[in-house]
Design a protein around this motif. Structure first.
Motif, short mmCIF file in Angstrom:
data_model
loop_
_atom_site.label_atom_id
_atom_site.label_comp_id
_atom_site.label_asym_id
_atom_site.label_seq_id
_atom_site.Cartn_x
_atom_site.Cartn_y
_atom_site.Cartn_z
N LEU A 127 0.95 -1.15 0.06
CA LEU A 127 0.02 -0.01 -0.08
C LEU A 127 0.93 1.39 -0.05
CD1 LEU A 127 -2.55 -1.04 2.68
CD2 LEU A 127 -2.90 -1.35 0.33
N SER A 128 0.46 2.53 -0.56
CA SER A 128 1.00 3.77 -0.52
C SER A 128 0.54 4.24 1.16
CB SER A 128 0.36 4.51 -1.51
OG SER A 128 -0.98 4.85 -1.06
N GLY A 129 1.57 5.31 1.37
CA GLY A 129 1.24 5.89 2.77
C GLY A 129 -0.02 6.32 2.94
N GLY A 130 -0.84 6.84 1.91
CA GLY A 130 -2.24 7.50 2.04
C GLY A 130 -3.21 6.13 2.13
N ALA A 184 1.47 14.67 -2.78
CA ALA A 184 0.73 14.04 -3.53
C ALA A 184 -0.23 13.04 -2.74
CB ALA A 184 1.44 13.23 -4.72
N ARG A 185 0.37 12.48 -1.75
CA ARG A 185 -0.20 11.60 -0.94
C ARG A 185 -1.26 12.02 0.11
NH1 ARG A 185 1.97 9.21 -4.16
NH2 ARG A 185 -0.12 9.37 -5.02
N LYS A 186 -0.79 13.45 0.47
CA LYS A 186 -1.57 14.16 1.41
C LYS A 186 -2.96 14.63 0.49
CE LYS A 186 1.74 16.46 4.37
NZ LYS A 186 2.23 17.61 4.86
N SER A 187 -2.59 14.98 -0.60
CA SER A 187 -3.76 15.19 -1.37
C SER A 187 -4.97 14.29 -1.66
CB SER A 187 -3.44 15.81 -2.87
OG SER A 187 -2.86 17.05 -2.69
N GLU A 188 -4.30 12.95 -1.70
CA GLU A 188 -5.01 11.78 -2.03
C GLU A 188 -5.97 11.52 -0.51
OE1 GLU A 188 -3.78 7.42 -1.02
OE2 GLU A 188 -2.65 8.06 -2.52
N ILE A 189 -5.72 11.70 0.46
CA ILE A 189 -6.46 11.59 1.65
C ILE A 189 -7.22 12.50 2.29
CG2 ILE A 189 -4.51 12.16 3.37
CD1 ILE A 189 -5.17 9.67 4.87
#
Length: 373
Positions: A133-136, A166-171
């Motif tokens: 899994l990715s961090g998000g 990018a991951r912050k925007s994902e979550i």
């Protein structure tokens, strides 16, 4: 009242003396490192036993040192999401989620597995292991595990700190959805003004173990002096708006707020959608007259409600624009040369760069557009 906290605690050379109340859906604890944010959430969860405290969640007293009340942490019904997901690496996502069920008796379970999975958009991950899994994605699974324990309160200690932009925007959109539809109040620890401006309904600002401000996010965030150590350039006003129409020719969306209409880059939302817009103090220019011959599309008329000290060469000019609060950070020289004072009519000119995806709350929306009800 969702959260009622009064803590006095000494930890080495650090002294925490924090008292606040909140009834917001998502309460953000904001402040620099070492201000006491994590100590507070650890006291609420039971990981720290404060010297003197009274802590109540949704009317249920968890700690009252004067009355010798100290509910064991496993009975507090508090969910906790840490900076790292802390998932069990040998279990699938499905079994990591189901682990949360073990903390609630069957007849007390309210959170539906399918509902939580859909809310967080993790249905396609159920058979995967955490290492893939990715961090998000890991953080969304960690949130789901906490929700399936049916908590009365969800604590999130800087859950996005270890993620890149990018991951912050994902979550972000999933936390917004959790805030609005999850049915569980949230306390979010953060040192990012942009983050709390997007997510919080209430804000508690901490500095050196003391509460320096507490209240609705829109009220607290417009006082930029509360954010000098980490987000001065990000602080400003929050206004509620709805999508009025889309201009396909120029790739613009028109928003309607109490202050007036705003033209912003094309948004993915349908007409009628309500959203929160952040107008940073650094992006507002003041004019005594309605401007002409400018490229700026957004000009809001209003009146000066107050002029607040900001330190150094700058001041914060607080405006009332049709009932919407707007704040502009200007120099003392500008105040003197323009003759700015309370009650004076002015025009707030909003720079075009003000409407970036974060200010409009749409960073990451492409990942959740189809999840809207």
């Amino acid at each position: 009242m969702i959260l009622d906290v009064d803590i006095r605690h000494q930890q080495g050379a650090f002294a925490l003396h924090a008292r606040f109340q909140s009834d917001g859906k998502l309460t953000a604890l904001f402040g620099p490192s070492g201000s006491g944010k994590t100590t507070i959430v650890n006291a609420v969860s039971g990981l720290v036993q404060p010297d003197h405290a009274r802590i109540a969640v949704q009317g249920r007293v968890l700690v009252d040192t004067k009355k010798s009340i100290d509910v064991p942490k496993h009975r507090r019904r508090i969910g906790y999401v840490f900076q790292e997901g802390r998932l069990f690496p040998h279990l699938s996502v499905r079994h990591n989620l189901l682990f949360g069920r073990w903390f609630t008796q069957r007849n007390e379970r309210k959170a539906g597995f399918d509902h939580v999975v859909e809310l967080l958009g993790i249905g396609h991950l159920l058979d995967r292991r955490p290492s893939t899994l990715s961090g998000g994605e890991k953080q969304r699974v960690a949130i789901g595990r906490a929700l399936l324990a049916d908590p009365q309160l969800l604590l999130m200690d800087e859950p996005l700190a270890s993620l890149d932009d990018a991951r912050k925007s994902e979550i972000y959109p999933y936390i917004e959805r959790l805030r609005d539809q999850g049915g569980v109040p949230i306390v979010l620890v953060s040192h990012s003004v942009a983050e709390i401006a997007r997510l919080a309904t209430s804000v508690v600002v901490l500095s050196e173990g003391r509460v320096v401000a507490s209240g609705p996010a829109a009220e607290v965030l417009r006082h930029t002096n509360f954010f000098e150590q980490g987000g001065l350039t990000e602080a400003g006003a929050l206004i509620e708006a709805r999508v009025l129409r889309h201009d396909e020719r120029y790739e613009l969306t028109e928003l309607q707020a109490r202050a007036g209409t705003l033209s912003v880059p094309r948004l993915p939302h349908p007409v009628g959608t309500s959203l929160r817009v952040r107008l940073r103090a650094r992006d507002i220019i003041l004019s005594l007259r309605a401007p002409e011959g400018l490229s700026a599309l957004n000009v809001l008329p209003g009146f000066i409600s107050s002029i607040d000290e900001a330190g150094g060469a700058s001041v914060d000019v607080q405006l009332d624009c049709g009932g919407d609060p707007v704040v502009a950070r200007v120099t003392r020289r500008s105040v003197e040369e323009l003759g700015l004072k309370s009650g004076l009519a002015v025009h707030a000119i909003i720079k075009s760069i003000a409407f970036d995806p974060e200010a409009l709350g749409v960073a990451g929306q492409k990942n959740i557009r189809n999840l809207r009800p």
